[in-house]
Design a protein around this motif. Structure first.
Motif, short mmCIF file in Angstrom:
data_model
loop_
_atom_site.label_atom_id
_atom_site.label_comp_id
_atom_site.label_asym_id
_atom_site.label_seq_id
_atom_site.Cartn_x
_atom_site.Cartn_y
_atom_site.Cartn_z
N UNK A 71 0.84 -1.20 0.00
CA UNK A 71 0.00 0.00 0.00
C UNK A 71 0.87 1.25 0.00
N UNK A 72 1.91 1.26 0.82
CA UNK A 72 2.81 2.41 0.86
C UNK A 72 3.48 2.63 -0.49
N UNK A 73 3.90 1.55 -1.13
CA UNK A 73 4.57 1.67 -2.42
C UNK A 73 3.61 2.17 -3.50
N UNK A 74 2.38 1.64 -3.52
CA UNK A 74 1.42 2.05 -4.54
C UNK A 74 0.99 3.50 -4.37
N UNK A 75 0.89 3.95 -3.14
CA UNK A 75 0.53 5.35 -2.91
C UNK A 75 1.71 6.28 -3.16
N UNK A 76 2.92 5.69 -3.31
CA UNK A 76 4.14 6.47 -3.55
C UNK A 76 4.25 7.60 -2.53
N UNK A 77 4.02 7.26 -1.27
CA UNK A 77 3.96 8.27 -0.23
C UNK A 77 5.11 8.13 0.74
N UNK A 78 5.80 9.23 0.98
CA UNK A 78 6.82 9.26 2.04
C UNK A 78 6.22 9.82 3.33
N UNK A 79 4.89 9.82 3.39
CA UNK A 79 4.19 10.29 4.59
C UNK A 79 3.65 9.15 5.43
#
Length: 301
Positions: A71-79
Protein backbone atom coordinates in the motif's frame (compact mmCIF):
# COMPACT_ATOMS: atom_id res chain seq x y z
CA UNK A 1 -5.66 17.42 13.29
CA UNK A 2 -3.28 15.04 15.14
CA UNK A 3 -0.92 12.82 13.19
CA UNK A 4 -2.70 9.50 12.55
CA UNK A 5 -1.58 6.50 14.60
CA UNK A 6 -2.58 3.13 13.16
CA UNK A 7 -2.28 -0.47 14.39
CA UNK A 8 -2.91 -3.92 12.95
CA UNK A 9 -5.31 -5.23 15.61
CA UNK A 10 -7.92 -3.72 17.91
CA UNK A 11 -6.32 -5.08 21.10
CA UNK A 12 -3.36 -2.75 20.54
CA UNK A 13 -5.64 0.21 21.28
CA UNK A 14 -5.74 0.55 25.07
CA UNK A 15 -8.15 2.84 26.93
CA UNK A 16 -6.76 6.38 27.17
CA UNK A 17 -5.22 7.60 30.40
CA UNK A 18 -6.69 11.09 30.02
CA UNK A 19 -9.42 12.87 28.07
CA UNK A 20 -6.96 14.37 25.58
CA UNK A 21 -5.51 11.10 24.24
CA UNK A 22 -6.92 10.34 20.77
CA UNK A 23 -7.69 6.87 19.54
CA UNK A 24 -5.88 4.86 16.89
CA UNK A 25 -7.05 3.53 13.56
CA UNK A 26 -7.22 -0.26 13.24
CA UNK A 27 -6.09 -1.24 9.75
CA UNK A 28 -8.27 -3.89 8.14
CA UNK A 29 -6.40 -7.20 7.67
CA UNK A 30 -5.88 -8.56 4.13
CA UNK A 31 -8.42 -11.37 4.55
CA UNK A 32 -11.22 -8.87 5.14
CA UNK A 33 -10.68 -6.42 2.26
CA UNK A 34 -9.25 -6.33 -1.24
CA UNK A 35 -6.22 -4.29 -2.21
CA UNK A 36 -8.24 -1.43 -3.70
CA UNK A 37 -10.11 -1.01 -0.42
CA UNK A 38 -6.81 -1.04 1.49
CA UNK A 39 -5.50 1.76 -0.73
CA UNK A 40 -8.66 3.77 -0.15
CA UNK A 41 -8.49 3.20 3.61
CA UNK A 42 -4.92 4.45 3.96
CA UNK A 43 -5.42 7.21 1.40
CA UNK A 44 -8.33 8.59 3.42
CA UNK A 45 -6.18 8.66 6.57
CA UNK A 46 -3.46 10.60 4.75
CA UNK A 47 -5.95 13.04 3.32
CA UNK A 48 -7.40 13.72 6.75
CA UNK A 49 -4.25 13.71 8.90
CA UNK A 50 -1.37 14.43 6.52
CA UNK A 51 0.92 11.74 7.98
CA UNK A 52 0.40 8.17 9.17
CA UNK A 53 2.49 6.20 11.70
CA UNK A 54 1.57 2.51 11.71
CA UNK A 55 2.90 0.26 14.46
CA UNK A 56 2.68 -3.51 14.32
CA UNK A 57 4.19 -6.35 16.37
CA UNK A 58 7.22 -8.03 14.85
CA UNK A 59 5.17 -11.26 14.97
CA UNK A 60 2.44 -9.88 12.67
CA UNK A 61 1.62 -12.37 9.88
CA UNK A 62 3.76 -11.85 6.79
CA UNK A 63 0.75 -11.31 4.55
CA UNK A 64 -0.36 -8.34 6.64
CA UNK A 65 3.11 -6.78 6.67
CA UNK A 66 3.46 -7.27 2.92
CA UNK A 67 0.10 -5.59 2.42
CA UNK A 68 1.26 -2.57 4.44
CA UNK A 69 4.40 -2.15 2.35
CA UNK A 70 2.52 -2.71 -0.89
CA UNK A 71 0.00 0.00 0.00
CA UNK A 72 2.81 2.41 0.86
CA UNK A 73 4.57 1.67 -2.42
CA UNK A 74 1.42 2.05 -4.54
CA UNK A 75 0.53 5.35 -2.91
CA UNK A 76 4.14 6.47 -3.55
CA UNK A 77 3.96 8.27 -0.23
CA UNK A 78 6.82 9.26 2.04
CA UNK A 79 4.19 10.29 4.59
CA UNK A 80 3.68 6.74 5.87
CA UNK A 81 5.94 5.26 8.59
CA UNK A 82 5.75 1.48 9.10
CA UNK A 83 7.28 0.58 12.47
CA UNK A 84 7.64 -3.01 13.74
CA UNK A 85 7.80 -3.49 17.52
CA UNK A 86 9.83 -6.23 19.18
CA UNK A 87 8.00 -5.68 22.49
CA UNK A 88 5.46 -8.26 23.68
CA UNK A 89 1.84 -7.58 22.67
CA UNK A 90 0.86 -5.61 25.78
CA UNK A 91 4.14 -3.68 25.72
CA UNK A 92 3.47 -2.75 22.10
CA UNK A 93 -0.03 -1.58 23.05
CA UNK A 94 1.43 0.62 25.80
CA UNK A 95 3.91 2.09 23.31
CA UNK A 96 1.05 2.82 20.93
CA UNK A 97 -0.80 4.63 23.71
CA UNK A 98 2.24 6.80 24.44
CA UNK A 99 2.48 7.78 20.78
CA UNK A 100 -1.23 8.57 20.80
CA UNK A 101 -0.62 10.87 23.78
CA UNK A 102 2.25 12.63 22.01
CA UNK A 103 0.41 12.93 18.69
CA UNK A 104 -1.51 15.95 20.00
CA UNK A 105 1.72 17.74 20.99
CA UNK A 106 3.70 20.04 18.71
CA UNK A 107 6.13 17.40 17.44
CA UNK A 108 6.79 17.10 13.74
CA UNK A 109 5.88 13.78 12.07
CA UNK A 110 9.54 12.76 11.79
CA UNK A 111 10.22 13.36 15.47
CA UNK A 112 7.06 11.54 16.57
CA UNK A 113 7.83 8.55 14.36
CA UNK A 114 11.42 8.32 15.57
CA UNK A 115 10.24 8.64 19.19
CA UNK A 116 8.85 5.10 19.04
CA UNK A 117 12.36 3.59 19.27
CA UNK A 118 13.27 5.90 22.16
CA UNK A 119 10.14 5.23 24.19
CA UNK A 120 10.39 1.46 23.73
CA UNK A 121 13.61 1.45 25.80
CA UNK A 122 11.68 2.83 28.79
CA UNK A 123 8.87 0.25 28.79
CA UNK A 124 9.35 -2.64 31.22
CA UNK A 125 7.32 -5.40 29.60
CA UNK A 126 6.99 -8.95 30.88
CA UNK A 127 4.68 -11.68 32.05
CA UNK A 128 3.95 -14.13 34.82
CA UNK A 129 3.98 -17.59 33.22
CA UNK A 130 2.71 -20.91 34.45
CA UNK A 131 5.69 -22.45 32.71
CA UNK A 132 8.62 -21.11 30.71
CA UNK A 133 9.61 -24.52 29.33
CA UNK A 134 8.65 -23.60 25.75
CA UNK A 135 9.76 -19.98 25.84
CA UNK A 136 12.52 -19.64 23.23
CA UNK A 137 11.86 -16.08 22.07
CA UNK A 138 14.04 -14.46 24.74
CA UNK A 139 17.69 -15.09 25.74
CA UNK A 140 16.89 -16.12 29.31
CA UNK A 141 18.16 -19.16 31.19
CA UNK A 142 15.64 -21.60 32.66
CA UNK A 143 16.12 -22.74 36.29
CA UNK A 144 18.95 -25.26 36.49
CA UNK A 145 18.63 -28.73 38.04
CA UNK A 146 19.75 -29.00 41.63
CA UNK A 147 22.83 -31.15 42.44
CA UNK A 148 22.10 -34.85 42.16
CA UNK A 149 20.18 -34.65 38.91
CA UNK A 150 16.81 -33.61 40.31
CA UNK A 151 14.40 -31.67 38.15
CA UNK A 152 14.42 -27.88 38.38
CA UNK A 153 11.98 -26.40 40.86
CA UNK A 154 8.39 -26.27 39.61
CA UNK A 155 6.22 -23.20 39.86
CA UNK A 156 5.41 -19.98 38.12
CA UNK A 157 8.10 -17.90 36.43
CA UNK A 158 8.26 -14.14 36.05
CA UNK A 159 9.88 -13.04 32.79
CA UNK A 160 10.99 -9.61 31.67
CA UNK A 161 11.27 -9.15 27.91
CA UNK A 162 12.71 -5.65 27.95
CA UNK A 163 14.62 -3.47 28.38
CA UNK A 164 16.87 -6.39 29.49
CA UNK A 165 15.56 -9.97 29.35
CA UNK A 166 15.39 -11.70 32.73
CA UNK A 167 13.69 -14.73 34.31
CA UNK A 168 13.11 -15.46 38.00
CA UNK A 169 11.02 -17.94 39.97
CA UNK A 170 7.90 -16.12 41.08
CA UNK A 171 7.98 -17.75 44.52
CA UNK A 172 11.74 -17.35 44.94
CA UNK A 173 13.93 -14.60 46.32
CA UNK A 174 14.90 -13.15 42.95
CA UNK A 175 13.29 -9.97 41.66
CA UNK A 176 12.83 -8.55 38.19
CA UNK A 177 14.90 -5.43 37.55
CA UNK A 178 12.40 -2.59 37.54
CA UNK A 179 12.31 1.03 36.37
CA UNK A 180 14.15 3.70 38.35
CA UNK A 181 11.50 6.29 37.55
CA UNK A 182 7.78 6.70 38.19
CA UNK A 183 5.52 4.42 36.16
CA UNK A 184 2.02 3.04 35.99
CA UNK A 185 1.56 -0.71 35.64
CA UNK A 186 -0.81 -2.00 32.98
CA UNK A 187 -1.60 -5.70 33.22
CA UNK A 188 -3.76 -8.21 31.36
CA UNK A 189 -5.23 -10.95 33.60
CA UNK A 190 -5.23 -14.40 32.10
CA UNK A 191 -5.81 -17.92 33.39
CA UNK A 192 -3.37 -17.38 36.28
CA UNK A 193 -4.10 -15.34 39.37
CA UNK A 194 -2.95 -11.71 39.16
CA UNK A 195 -2.02 -11.27 42.83
CA UNK A 196 1.73 -11.62 42.23
CA UNK A 197 1.65 -8.86 39.61
CA UNK A 198 -0.66 -6.45 41.40
CA UNK A 199 0.93 -7.13 44.80
CA UNK A 200 4.55 -8.17 44.93
CA UNK A 201 5.68 -6.79 41.57
CA UNK A 202 3.79 -3.52 41.98
CA UNK A 203 5.41 -2.98 45.40
CA UNK A 204 8.91 -3.85 44.19
CA UNK A 205 8.61 -1.47 41.26
CA UNK A 206 6.91 1.31 43.30
CA UNK A 207 4.31 1.90 40.60
CA UNK A 208 1.96 4.86 40.87
CA UNK A 209 -1.13 3.03 39.66
CA UNK A 210 -2.29 -0.38 38.42
CA UNK A 211 -4.66 -0.72 35.45
CA UNK A 212 -6.23 -3.98 34.21
CA UNK A 213 -6.93 -4.41 30.48
CA UNK A 214 -8.08 -7.33 28.31
CA UNK A 215 -5.46 -9.86 27.25
CA UNK A 216 -4.19 -9.29 23.67
CA UNK A 217 -5.13 -12.15 21.37
CA UNK A 218 -1.53 -12.86 20.39
CA UNK A 219 -0.11 -12.95 23.93
CA UNK A 220 -0.42 -16.71 24.43
CA UNK A 221 1.48 -17.33 21.19
CA UNK A 222 4.15 -14.74 21.99
CA UNK A 223 4.83 -16.21 25.44
CA UNK A 224 4.39 -19.85 24.28
CA UNK A 225 1.81 -20.66 26.95
CA UNK A 226 -1.86 -19.85 27.60
CA UNK A 227 -1.20 -19.67 31.37
CA UNK A 228 -0.14 -16.07 31.61
CA UNK A 229 -0.60 -12.65 33.19
CA UNK A 230 1.05 -10.03 30.99
CA UNK A 231 2.24 -6.66 32.31
CA UNK A 232 4.00 -3.50 31.21
CA UNK A 233 5.24 -0.57 33.33
CA UNK A 234 5.64 2.75 31.56
CA UNK A 235 5.60 6.50 32.07
CA UNK A 236 1.95 7.64 32.07
CA UNK A 237 2.53 11.41 32.25
CA UNK A 238 2.48 13.04 28.81
CA UNK A 239 4.49 16.01 30.12
CA UNK A 240 7.39 13.72 31.05
CA UNK A 241 7.14 11.91 27.72
CA UNK A 242 7.24 15.29 26.02
CA UNK A 243 10.38 16.30 27.92
CA UNK A 244 12.10 13.01 27.07
CA UNK A 245 11.50 13.35 23.35
CA UNK A 246 12.16 17.08 23.12
CA UNK A 247 15.47 16.72 25.01
CA UNK A 248 17.03 14.67 22.19
CA UNK A 249 19.00 16.48 19.52
CA UNK A 250 17.03 16.91 16.30
CA UNK A 251 18.45 16.37 12.85
CA UNK A 252 17.17 16.96 9.33
CA UNK A 253 16.82 13.83 7.21
CA UNK A 254 19.10 14.27 4.21
CA UNK A 255 16.78 12.14 2.06
CA UNK A 256 13.17 13.21 2.74
CA UNK A 257 13.83 16.42 4.67
CA UNK A 258 11.82 15.56 7.78
CA UNK A 259 13.14 16.52 11.21
CA UNK A 260 14.04 13.46 13.27
CA UNK A 261 15.71 12.25 16.43
CA UNK A 262 18.03 9.29 16.76
CA UNK A 263 20.04 7.79 13.94
CA UNK A 264 17.39 6.85 11.36
CA UNK A 265 14.31 8.38 9.76
CA UNK A 266 11.10 6.52 10.59
CA UNK A 267 9.50 7.46 7.27
CA UNK A 268 12.19 6.79 4.65
CA UNK A 269 14.62 4.69 6.77
CA UNK A 270 17.59 6.83 5.72
CA UNK A 271 20.36 7.07 8.35
CA UNK A 272 21.53 10.39 9.71
CA UNK A 273 24.04 11.80 7.27
CA UNK A 274 26.72 12.85 9.77
CA UNK A 275 27.57 9.91 12.07
CA UNK A 276 30.52 11.78 13.58
CA UNK A 277 28.05 14.01 15.42
CA UNK A 278 26.01 11.12 16.80
CA UNK A 279 27.98 10.24 19.98
CA UNK A 280 27.80 13.80 21.27
CA UNK A 281 24.08 14.01 20.46
CA UNK A 282 23.33 10.71 22.18
CA UNK A 283 25.28 11.69 25.31
CA UNK A 284 23.54 15.06 25.49
CA UNK A 285 20.14 13.48 24.98
CA UNK A 286 20.75 10.83 27.66
CA UNK A 287 21.67 13.47 30.23
CA UNK A 288 18.61 15.52 29.42
CA UNK A 289 16.36 12.46 29.67
CA UNK A 290 17.78 11.63 33.10
CA UNK A 291 16.98 15.14 34.23
CA UNK A 292 13.45 14.88 32.80
CA UNK A 293 12.83 11.61 34.67
CA UNK A 294 14.19 12.92 37.97
CA UNK A 295 11.63 13.30 40.79
CA UNK A 296 10.02 16.71 40.76
CA UNK A 297 10.57 17.39 37.08
CA UNK A 298 8.16 20.06 35.88
CA UNK A 299 5.42 19.68 33.31
CA UNK A 300 5.86 20.73 29.70
CA UNK A 301 4.43 24.01 28.68
Amino acid sequence: MPIAIAVTSADLVLPPTDQHTPGAHVLTPPGQQDFAAALAEVGALLQRHGYLIALYPATTPRAHVQRLHAVRAMLESDRIALLPSALPPLGTAVLVRQLRQLSVCDFSPGVLGAAARLLAHYIYAGALLGSAARLDRLPVALPQPVPGGARPPAGQCAVLAGPTPQLVQADGEGALAGPQFSTALTYAPGSLGSEWVTGRLARQWHVQAVHPVPMPASSATWWATPKIVEFAAAIPDVSLLYQMVSSVRQEACHWCGLTLIGDRCAFCSAPVAQPERRPRAIAAGAGARRRALAPGAGRAG
